[in-house]
Design a protein around this motif. Sequence first.
Motif, PDB file in Angstrom:
ATOM      1  N   GLY A  89       0.725  -1.198  -0.182  1.00 15.20           N
ATOM      2  CA  GLY A  89      -0.039  -0.069  -0.031  1.00 15.20           C
ATOM      3  C   GLY A  89       0.793   1.312   0.206  1.00 15.20           C
ATOM      4  O   GLY A  89       0.378   2.293   0.066  1.00 15.20           O
ATOM      5  N   LEU A  90       2.136   1.104  -0.028  1.00  9.56           N
ATOM      6  CA  LEU A  90       2.953   2.233   0.074  1.00  9.56           C
ATOM      7  C   LEU A  90       3.312   2.585  -1.522  1.00  9.56           C
ATOM      8  O   LEU A  90       3.950   1.981  -2.114  1.00  9.56           O
ATOM      9  N   LYS A  91       3.140   3.965  -1.696  1.00 10.50           N
ATOM     10  CA  LYS A  91       3.462   4.529  -3.040  1.00 10.50           C
ATOM     11  C   LYS A  91       5.055   5.196  -2.801  1.00 10.50           C
ATOM     12  O   LYS A  91       5.090   6.259  -2.405  1.00 10.50           O
ATOM     13  N   ALA A  92       5.790   4.415  -3.308  1.00  9.20           N
ATOM     14  CA  ALA A  92       7.031   4.702  -3.118  1.00  9.20           C
ATOM     15  C   ALA A  92       7.581   5.954  -4.110  1.00  9.20           C
ATOM     16  O   ALA A  92       8.327   6.767  -3.940  1.00  9.20           O
ATOM     17  N   LEU A  93       7.026   5.921  -5.515  1.00  8.23           N
ATOM     18  CA  LEU A  93       7.161   6.926  -6.388  1.00  8.23           C
ATOM     19  C   LEU A  93       5.933   7.210  -7.089  1.00  8.23           C
ATOM     20  O   LEU A  93       5.227   6.734  -7.401  1.00  8.23           O
ATOM     21  N   LYS A  94       5.847   8.651  -7.128  1.00  5.10           N
ATOM     22  CA  LYS A  94       4.527   9.147  -7.684  1.00  5.10           C
ATOM     23  C   LYS A  94       4.552  10.215  -8.983  1.00  5.10           C
ATOM     24  O   LYS A  94       4.762  11.277  -8.694  1.00  5.10           O
ATOM     25  N   GLY A  95       5.007   9.429  -9.967  1.00  2.00           N
ATOM     26  CA  GLY A  95       5.072  10.208 -11.346  1.00  2.00           C
ATOM     27  C   GLY A  95       6.388  11.141 -11.260  1.00  2.00           C
ATOM     28  O   GLY A  95       6.488  12.462 -11.672  1.00  2.00           O
ATOM     29  N   VAL A  96       7.488  10.558 -11.313  1.00  2.00           N
ATOM     30  CA  VAL A  96       8.620  11.193 -11.361  1.00  2.00           C
ATOM     31  C   VAL A  96       9.292  11.436 -12.393  1.00  2.00           C
ATOM     32  O   VAL A  96       9.415  10.663 -13.385  1.00  2.00           O
ATOM     33  N   ASP A  97       9.680  12.464 -12.878  1.00  2.00           N
ATOM     34  CA  ASP A  97      10.272  12.904 -14.053  1.00  2.00           C
ATOM     35  C   ASP A  97      12.002  13.404 -13.994  1.00  2.00           C
ATOM     36  O   ASP A  97      11.952  14.122 -12.785  1.00  2.00           O
ATOM     37  N   VAL A  98      12.608  12.993 -14.594  1.00  2.00           N
ATOM     38  CA  VAL A  98      14.271  13.380 -14.162  1.00  2.00           C
ATOM     39  C   VAL A  98      15.031  13.270 -15.675  1.00  2.00           C
ATOM     40  O   VAL A  98      14.609  12.271 -16.536  1.00  2.00           O
ATOM     41  N   ASP A  99      15.695  14.307 -15.915  1.00  2.00           N
ATOM     42  CA  ASP A  99      16.507  14.175 -17.162  1.00  2.00           C
ATOM     43  C   ASP A  99      17.815  14.442 -16.680  1.00  2.00           C
ATOM     44  O   ASP A  99      18.478  15.246 -15.802  1.00  2.00           O
ATOM     45  N   VAL A 100      18.932  13.442 -17.099  1.00  2.00           N
ATOM     46  CA  VAL A 100      20.267  14.000 -16.885  1.00  2.00           C
ATOM     47  C   VAL A 100      21.049  14.003 -18.382  1.00  2.00           C
ATOM     48  O   VAL A 100      20.912  13.174 -19.166  1.00  2.00           O
ATOM     49  N   PHE A 101      21.730  14.882 -18.432  1.00  2.00           N
ATOM     50  CA  PHE A 101      22.428  15.335 -19.495  1.00  2.00           C
ATOM     51  C   PHE A 101      23.943  14.842 -19.927  1.00  2.00           C
ATOM     52  O   PHE A 101      24.358  14.643 -18.921  1.00  2.00           O
ATOM     53  N   LYS A 102      24.245  14.672 -21.159  1.00  2.00           N
ATOM     54  CA  LYS A 102      25.482  14.118 -21.285  1.00  2.00           C
ATOM     55  C   LYS A 102      26.637  15.473 -20.504  1.00  2.00           C
ATOM     56  O   LYS A 102      26.639  16.421 -20.572  1.00  2.00           O
ATOM     57  N   GLY A 103      27.514  14.632 -19.820  1.00  3.99           N
ATOM     58  CA  GLY A 103      28.488  15.417 -19.029  1.00  3.99           C
ATOM     59  C   GLY A 103      28.244  16.104 -17.717  1.00  3.99           C
ATOM     60  O   GLY A 103      28.949  16.619 -16.996  1.00  3.99           O
ATOM     61  N   GLU A 104      27.287  15.847 -17.063  1.00  6.80           N
ATOM     62  CA  GLU A 104      26.706  16.214 -16.016  1.00  6.80           C
ATOM     63  C   GLU A 104      26.982  15.133 -14.830  1.00  6.80           C
ATOM     64  O   GLU A 104      27.332  14.032 -14.994  1.00  6.80           O
ATOM     65  N   ILE A 105      27.378  15.951 -13.756  1.00  4.70           N
ATOM     66  CA  ILE A 105      27.110  15.236 -12.462  1.00  4.70           C
ATOM     67  C   ILE A 105      25.768  15.619 -11.771  1.00  4.70           C
ATOM     68  O   ILE A 105      25.512  16.719 -11.525  1.00  4.70           O
ATOM     69  N   PHE A 106      24.935  14.756 -11.834  1.00  3.56           N
ATOM     70  CA  PHE A 106      23.326  15.084 -11.307  1.00  3.56           C
ATOM     71  C   PHE A 106      23.091  14.635 -10.187  1.00  3.56           C
ATOM     72  O   PHE A 106      23.433  13.351 -10.056  1.00  3.56           O
ATOM     73  N   GLY A 107      22.670  15.307  -9.089  1.00  7.66           N
ATOM     74  CA  GLY A 107      22.408  14.870  -7.786  1.00  7.66           C
ATOM     75  C   GLY A 107      21.151  14.617  -7.564  1.00  7.66           C
ATOM     76  O   GLY A 107      20.111  15.203  -8.038  1.00  7.66           O
ATOM     77  N   LEU A 108      20.821  13.240  -7.035  1.00 12.50           N
ATOM     78  CA  LEU A 108      19.477  12.871  -6.673  1.00 12.50           C
ATOM     79  C   LEU A 108      19.347  12.920  -5.273  1.00 12.50           C
ATOM     80  O   LEU A 108      20.041  11.871  -4.574  1.00 12.50           O
ATOM     81  N   VAL A 109      18.629  13.612  -4.398  1.00  7.63           N
ATOM     82  CA  VAL A 109      18.845  14.068  -2.915  1.00  7.63           C
ATOM     83  C   VAL A 109      17.576  13.703  -2.336  1.00  7.63           C
ATOM     84  O   VAL A 109      16.324  14.088  -3.178  1.00  7.63           O
ATOM     85  N   GLY A 110      17.410  13.808  -1.069  1.00 10.33           N
ATOM     86  CA  GLY A 110      16.130  13.676  -0.212  1.00 10.33           C
ATOM     87  C   GLY A 110      16.556  12.907   1.106  1.00 10.33           C
ATOM     88  O   GLY A 110      17.486  12.171   1.226  1.00 10.33           O
ATOM     89  N   PRO A 111      15.475  13.151   1.870  1.00 14.62           N
ATOM     90  CA  PRO A 111      15.374  12.435   3.070  1.00 14.62           C
ATOM     91  C   PRO A 111      15.337  11.081   3.070  1.00 14.62           C
ATOM     92  O   PRO A 111      15.143  10.540   2.261  1.00 14.62           O
ATOM     93  N   ASN A 112      15.670  10.163   3.963  1.00 16.33           N
ATOM     94  CA  ASN A 112      15.670   8.912   4.137  1.00 16.33           C
ATOM     95  C   ASN A 112      14.248   8.559   3.876  1.00 16.33           C
ATOM     96  O   ASN A 112      13.362   9.083   4.281  1.00 16.33           O
ATOM     97  N   GLY A 113      14.187   7.436   2.938  1.00 15.06           N
ATOM     98  CA  GLY A 113      12.724   6.939   2.714  1.00 15.06           C
ATOM     99  C   GLY A 113      12.077   7.721   1.638  1.00 15.06           C
ATOM    100  O   GLY A 113      10.776   7.479   1.375  1.00 15.06           O
ATOM    101  N   SER A 114      12.626   8.633   1.015  1.00 13.00           N
ATOM    102  CA  SER A 114      12.069   9.533   0.090  1.00 13.00           C
ATOM    103  C   SER A 114      12.030   8.758  -1.357  1.00 13.00           C
ATOM    104  O   SER A 114      11.005   9.476  -2.042  1.00 13.00           O
TER     105      SER A 114
END
Length: 274
Positions: free
Chosen positions: A26-51
């Motif tokens: 019953g836990l919705k872990a991801l709710k319509g997430v959009d992410v783009d990572v472009f060539k040559g980037e260092i892209f950070g994905l951050v958030g509190p524990n359990g996010s």
Amino acid sequence: MRAPDASAPPAEPVLSCRGIERSFGGLKALKGVDVDVFKGEIFGLVGPNGSGKTTMVNVMTGFYPAEAGHVRLLGEDVTNLAPHAIAGRGVARTFQNLALFKGMSVLDNILVGRHTHMKPSALATLFYWVWAQREELAHRRIVEEIIDFMQLQDIRDEPVDVIPMGLQKRVELARALVAEPSFLILDEPMAGMNQEEKEYIARFILDARDERGVTILLIEHHMDVVTAICDRVAVLSYGEIIAQGEPRSAIADPKVVKAYLGERAARRHAGVTA
């Protein structure tokens, strides 16, 4: 960090995720997430524990199937492909918990990272001295190059379970790099490290991008690291993106402060910084 070229046309993302959803019971872990990572980037994905950060990475890499949405890698739809199939398309990752082979040497642990490039065959085995040995030597050369790159020469023959954790994390990063990925996912590579060890790993991550041309997705709790080396970040909270963009601006967003500190503490923070 690299300054973007404002005159250049928008590039196609190396990784593009649209509308990703994933539940566990019953836990919705991801709710319509959009992410783009472009060539040559260092892209950070951050958030509190359990996010939902690690769940998102597991969907990207095929460990969890997406229940909705799609994942595109270099323009190709890879949604719900098996992990080995995604790895074969130039994606490597490290894990939140160390996944090294105890009892094996540093060298042998790193060599395991070449598995996606090894093509075993009965014929090659039969003619080992002509074909298989040549291939084995080529793999060894790449491994030795990465050992030098990661400054692991002095411990290359040590059992991996007797070296400090900071060096074990470096070995795990080396194992990912010998796969010669175009896209590298690092899941909390600095967890449990002291400041000096964090600075070493941050430098190696920057060098992997700048010298080896690797695009990097970084999951990390240390905000000083994120603001220092990431080009852009996305902040997850309860399975949703609540801020995205330049690291310092995104992390200072009131929704992000509230997610990390709680509403009451966020109001106090706003009062202090106003």
